[in-house]
Scaffold this motif. Structure first.
Motif, PDB file in Angstrom:
ATOM      1  N   LEU A   1    -108.264 -27.085 -46.119  1.00 46.46           N
ATOM      2  CA  LEU A   1    -106.876 -27.267 -46.572  1.00 46.46           C
ATOM      3  C   LEU A   1    -105.927 -27.427 -45.390  1.00 46.46           C
ATOM      4  O   LEU A   1    -104.955 -28.180 -45.466  1.00 46.46           O
ATOM      5  CB  LEU A   1    -106.464 -26.110 -47.479  1.00 46.46           C
TER       6      LEU A   1
ATOM      7  N   ARG B   1    -101.987 -28.728 -45.426  1.00 46.28           N
ATOM      8  CA  ARG B   1    -101.330 -27.790 -46.338  1.00 46.28           C
ATOM      9  C   ARG B   1    -100.733 -26.655 -45.513  1.00 46.28           C
ATOM     10  O   ARG B   1    -101.268 -26.279 -44.473  1.00 46.28           O
ATOM     11  CB  ARG B   1    -102.320 -27.207 -47.350  1.00 46.28           C
TER      12      ARG B   1
ATOM     13  N   GLU C   1     -99.016 -22.816 -49.254  1.00 48.60           N
ATOM     14  CA  GLU C   1     -99.728 -23.718 -50.176  1.00 48.60           C
ATOM     15  C   GLU C   1    -101.206 -23.338 -50.273  1.00 48.60           C
ATOM     16  O   GLU C   1    -101.778 -23.353 -51.365  1.00 48.60           O
ATOM     17  CB  GLU C   1     -99.585 -25.171 -49.719  1.00 48.60           C
TER      18      GLU C   1
ATOM     19  N   TYR D   1    -102.985 -22.013 -53.613  1.00 49.92           N
ATOM     20  CA  TYR D   1    -104.178 -22.718 -54.108  1.00 49.92           C
ATOM     21  C   TYR D   1    -105.302 -21.719 -54.376  1.00 49.92           C
ATOM     22  O   TYR D   1    -105.931 -21.750 -55.433  1.00 49.92           O
ATOM     23  CB  TYR D   1    -104.631 -23.765 -53.084  1.00 49.92           C
TER      24      TYR D   1
END
Length: 107
Positions: free
Chosen positions: A24, A29, A33, A37
């Motif tokens: 990620l 990200r 975030e 997630y």
């Protein structure tokens, strides 16, 4: 495919979550975030935002190692099956056994 993911959630390790954070991160990200997630897809996960931030910082500083770093000191041997069974036997025989007695009996 979603059923395969839910079946394997309990099998995930720290290494797996670090790998997800790394992926990620590479997808650009943010820390928040990534945390959101993980919370959305793994609601039973006990992984704090501070842990995600710490691993994120490690990645920023070039540490892409997914395994825990080796630590010095004596290895933890208190949680192997033999020790657990021995403690269970002793406490079953004498529910009022003290910690001092357990320590003496298991040396």
């Amino acid at each position: 495919m979603a059923s395969n993911i839910s079946q394997s959630k309990s099998d995930l390790t720290k290494r797996d979550f670090r790998a997800m954070i790394l992926i990620l991160f590479k997808l650009q990200r943010t820390r928040v975030e990534i945390y959101e997630y993980l919370q959305e897809h793994y609601p039973d996960l006990v992984l704090s935002l501070s842990t995600v931030e710490r691993w994120y910082r490690e990645i920023i500083h070039g540490n892409f190692v997914l395994e825990d770093a080796p630590r010095s000191g004596r290895p933890n041997i208190s949680h192997n099956d033999d020790n657990v069974n021995e403690m269970l036997d002793l406490t079953t025989k004498d529910p009022h056994i003290t910690y001092v007695q357990l320590d003496y009996e298991t040396e």
